[in-house]
Design a protein around this motif. Structure first.
Motif, PDB file in Angstrom:
ATOM      1  N   UNK A  29      39.202  45.935  44.947  1.00  0.00           N
ATOM      2  CA  UNK A  29      39.980  44.844  44.370  1.00  0.00           C
ATOM      3  C   UNK A  29      41.332  45.335  43.876  1.00  0.00           C
ATOM      4  N   UNK A  30      41.362  46.528  43.311  1.00  0.00           N
ATOM      5  CA  UNK A  30      42.608  47.069  42.781  1.00  0.00           C
ATOM      6  C   UNK A  30      43.688  47.219  43.828  1.00  0.00           C
ATOM      7  N   UNK A  31      43.308  47.398  45.096  1.00  0.00           N
ATOM      8  CA  UNK A  31      44.313  47.546  46.151  1.00  0.00           C
ATOM      9  C   UNK A  31      45.047  46.236  46.417  1.00  0.00           C
ATOM     10  N   UNK A  32      44.478  45.121  45.995  1.00  0.00           N
ATOM     11  CA  UNK A  32      45.130  43.826  46.214  1.00  0.00           C
ATOM     12  C   UNK A  32      46.408  43.705  45.413  1.00  0.00           C
ATOM     13  N   UNK A  33      46.460  44.362  44.259  1.00  0.00           N
ATOM     14  CA  UNK A  33      47.680  44.317  43.455  1.00  0.00           C
ATOM     15  C   UNK A  33      48.807  45.099  44.120  1.00  0.00           C
ATOM     16  N   UNK A  34      48.451  46.080  44.939  1.00  0.00           N
ATOM     17  CA  UNK A  34      49.458  46.818  45.699  1.00  0.00           C
ATOM     18  C   UNK A  34      49.927  46.006  46.904  1.00  0.00           C
ATOM     19  N   UNK A  35      49.011  45.296  47.527  1.00  0.00           N
ATOM     20  CA  UNK A  35      49.367  44.483  48.694  1.00  0.00           C
ATOM     21  C   UNK A  35      50.224  43.286  48.284  1.00  0.00           C
ATOM     22  N   UNK A  36      49.850  42.630  47.189  1.00  0.00           N
ATOM     23  CA  UNK A  36      50.564  41.435  46.739  1.00  0.00           C
ATOM     24  C   UNK A  36      50.886  41.570  45.249  1.00  0.00           C
ATOM     25  N   UNK A  37      51.872  42.382  44.898  1.00  0.00           N
ATOM     26  CA  UNK A  37      52.158  42.658  43.485  1.00  0.00           C
ATOM     27  C   UNK A  37      52.604  41.445  42.682  1.00  0.00           C
ATOM     28  N   UNK A  38      53.094  40.406  43.353  1.00  0.00           N
ATOM     29  CA  UNK A  38      53.552  39.229  42.629  1.00  0.00           C
ATOM     30  C   UNK A  38      52.484  38.189  42.390  1.00  0.00           C
ATOM     31  N   UNK A  45      51.552  35.080  48.302  1.00  0.00           N
ATOM     32  CA  UNK A  45      50.505  34.304  47.629  1.00  0.00           C
ATOM     33  C   UNK A  45      50.700  34.255  46.118  1.00  0.00           C
ATOM     34  N   UNK A  46      50.405  33.085  45.554  1.00  0.00           N
ATOM     35  CA  UNK A  46      50.543  32.914  44.109  1.00  0.00           C
ATOM     36  C   UNK A  46      49.322  33.457  43.367  1.00  0.00           C
ATOM     37  N   UNK A  47      48.131  33.183  43.890  1.00  0.00           N
ATOM     38  CA  UNK A  47      46.882  33.641  43.260  1.00  0.00           C
ATOM     39  C   UNK A  47      45.961  34.171  44.353  1.00  0.00           C
ATOM     40  N   UNK A  48      45.418  35.361  44.123  1.00  0.00           N
ATOM     41  CA  UNK A  48      44.483  36.000  45.051  1.00  0.00           C
ATOM     42  C   UNK A  48      43.161  36.197  44.316  1.00  0.00           C
ATOM     43  N   UNK A  49      42.074  35.758  44.930  1.00  0.00           N
ATOM     44  CA  UNK A  49      40.762  35.789  44.281  1.00  0.00           C
ATOM     45  C   UNK A  49      39.811  36.673  45.085  1.00  0.00           C
ATOM     46  N   UNK A  50      39.097  37.564  44.399  1.00  0.00           N
ATOM     47  CA  UNK A  50      38.082  38.408  45.023  1.00  0.00           C
ATOM     48  C   UNK A  50      36.731  38.006  44.451  1.00  0.00           C
ATOM     49  N   UNK A  51      35.896  37.394  45.267  1.00  0.00           N
ATOM     50  CA  UNK A  51      34.579  36.932  44.841  1.00  0.00           C
ATOM     51  C   UNK A  51      33.527  37.948  45.261  1.00  0.00           C
ATOM     52  N   UNK A  52      32.842  38.519  44.261  1.00  0.00           N
ATOM     53  CA  UNK A  52      31.933  39.633  44.518  1.00  0.00           C
ATOM     54  C   UNK A  52      32.712  40.929  44.503  1.00  0.00           C
ATOM     55  N   UNK A  53      33.484  41.115  43.445  1.00  0.00           N
ATOM     56  CA  UNK A  53      34.437  42.233  43.377  1.00  0.00           C
ATOM     57  C   UNK A  53      33.777  43.586  43.191  1.00  0.00           C
ATOM     58  N   UNK A  54      32.484  43.615  42.804  1.00  0.00           N
ATOM     59  CA  UNK A  54      31.821  44.893  42.592  1.00  0.00           C
ATOM     60  C   UNK A  54      32.513  45.710  41.521  1.00  0.00           C
ATOM     61  N   UNK A  55      32.564  47.027  41.672  1.00  0.00           N
ATOM     62  CA  UNK A  55      33.169  47.874  40.640  1.00  0.00           C
ATOM     63  C   UNK A  55      34.687  47.875  40.654  1.00  0.00           C
ATOM     64  N   UNK A  56      35.301  47.103  41.556  1.00  0.00           N
ATOM     65  CA  UNK A  56      36.747  46.926  41.517  1.00  0.00           C
ATOM     66  C   UNK A  56      37.562  47.963  42.241  1.00  0.00           C
ATOM     67  N   UNK A  57      36.923  48.938  42.880  1.00  0.00           N
ATOM     68  CA  UNK A  57      37.687  49.989  43.560  1.00  0.00           C
ATOM     69  C   UNK A  57      38.517  49.435  44.708  1.00  0.00           C
ATOM     70  N   UNK A  85      31.672  54.971  49.023  1.00  0.00           N
ATOM     71  CA  UNK A  85      32.865  54.129  48.875  1.00  0.00           C
ATOM     72  C   UNK A  85      33.716  54.120  50.136  1.00  0.00           C
ATOM     73  N   UNK A  86      33.895  55.271  50.774  1.00  0.00           N
ATOM     74  CA  UNK A  86      34.738  55.327  51.972  1.00  0.00           C
ATOM     75  C   UNK A  86      34.150  54.483  53.097  1.00  0.00           C
ATOM     76  N   UNK A  87      32.849  54.626  53.318  1.00  0.00           N
ATOM     77  CA  UNK A  87      32.208  53.846  54.375  1.00  0.00           C
ATOM     78  C   UNK A  87      32.226  52.359  54.061  1.00  0.00           C
ATOM     79  N   UNK A  88      31.933  52.002  52.816  1.00  0.00           N
ATOM     80  CA  UNK A  88      31.873  50.590  52.445  1.00  0.00           C
ATOM     81  C   UNK A  88      33.273  49.977  52.402  1.00  0.00           C
ATOM     82  N   UNK A  89      34.292  50.788  52.200  1.00  0.00           N
ATOM     83  CA  UNK A  89      35.649  50.268  52.080  1.00  0.00           C
ATOM     84  C   UNK A  89      36.290  49.895  53.399  1.00  0.00           C
ATOM     85  N   UNK A  90      35.883  50.542  54.482  1.00  0.00           N
ATOM     86  CA  UNK A  90      36.545  50.302  55.755  1.00  0.00           C
ATOM     87  C   UNK A  90      36.488  48.836  56.195  1.00  0.00           C
ATOM     88  N   UNK A  91      35.331  48.146  56.130  1.00  0.00           N
ATOM     89  CA  UNK A  91      35.317  46.731  56.517  1.00  0.00           C
ATOM     90  C   UNK A  91      36.249  45.862  55.666  1.00  0.00           C
TER      91      UNK A  91
END
Length: 254
Positions: free
Chosen positions: A44-53, A30-42, A11-17
């Protein structure tokens, strides 16, 4: 075919890119943020911290991956990237190491550029390592007995599966976007008895494993171990260097 636990073992290695890609995406709110190919979501979950609204939307074609993402509380859906269409309020579209699985992804990103509102962002990262020794070993072994027959019609991902940064920049500039494209070769320092095999088991070998019986899969694993060890020798300190080239594209719709 996809095992979230196997994938997350690096996860650490794959997460860096993912974070290197995300650092170049800069919408105000942003109003809507989309992750295509989200995998297990580890990630994707950080997007809610980056753009909580923002409304978060996540897609993956693997039911196993989507189930893992849903267990994290994410609004993940099973679906092919080719079938996704942006909602009118979509301001960010991200895809991390997924578009290489979609042969029509070049046409898709151009289509999205025409469908998204002005100022929206398209950002994706794809592996550019299909000519690496690991992939050569996977294909070479598949041409040997007793693996030839079950792997005869395997749709191998090859060098032409993705473009280089300049080609993507030209494609999306012609589609009316402002484009930032680049490539990076990461030198992953891996540990373990069979580190490269463990890595590609979660990605490049998923389709191979799915086509083989358990007995043949174990024989395939044992046969490829010395091939990978020769291509990626273990260092005196017990680690293995695994170079991995990746291609990044960030485009803002004009």
């Amino acid at each position: 075919m996809w095992n979230p636990d196997t994938y997350l073992s690096f996860a650490d290695h794959r997460g860096r890119p993912f974070f290197d890609l995300l650092s170049r995406v800069a919408p105000d709110a942003p109003r809507r943020v989309v992750d295509l190919g989200c995998g297990p979501g580890n990630l994707t979950g950080t997007l809610t911290q980056r753009w909580p609204g923002a409304v978060l939307e996540a897609w993956d074609f693997s039911p196993e991956m989507v189930a893992a993402a849903q267990r994290r509380g994410l609004p993940a859906h099973v679906g092919a990237i080719e079938d996704w269409t942006p909602q009118p309020d979509t301001d960010v579209v991200l895809s991390n190491a997924a578009l290489q699985w979609v042969p029509t992804h070049r046409e898709l990103v151009v289509r999205w550029a025409g469908q998204l509102p002005a100022g929206a962002w398209i950002a994706f990262q794809v592996p550019g390592n299909f000519d690496a020794p690991s992939h050569h070993a996977v294909r070479a072994l598949a041409r040997r007995e007793p693996f030839v027959e079950p792997l005869r019609d395997m749709p191998w991902r090859d060098v032409g599966q993705v473009d280089d940064p300049a080609q993507y920049a030209e494609l999306l500039t012609d589609a009316g976007c402002a484009v930032d494209a680049w490539e990076t070769t990461y030198i992953h320092q891996l540990t373990g008895e069979t580190p490269v095999l463990d890595w590609i088991t979660g990605t490049a070998l998923t389709q191979v494993k799915a086509r083989l019986t358990e007995e043949l899969w174990q024989r395939y694993r044992q046969a490829i171990i010395p091939m990978l060890a020769e291509a990626y020798p273990r260092r005196a300190d017990g680690t293995t260097f695994f170079p991995f080239r990746r291609v990044f594209v960030v485009a803002q719709v004009g």
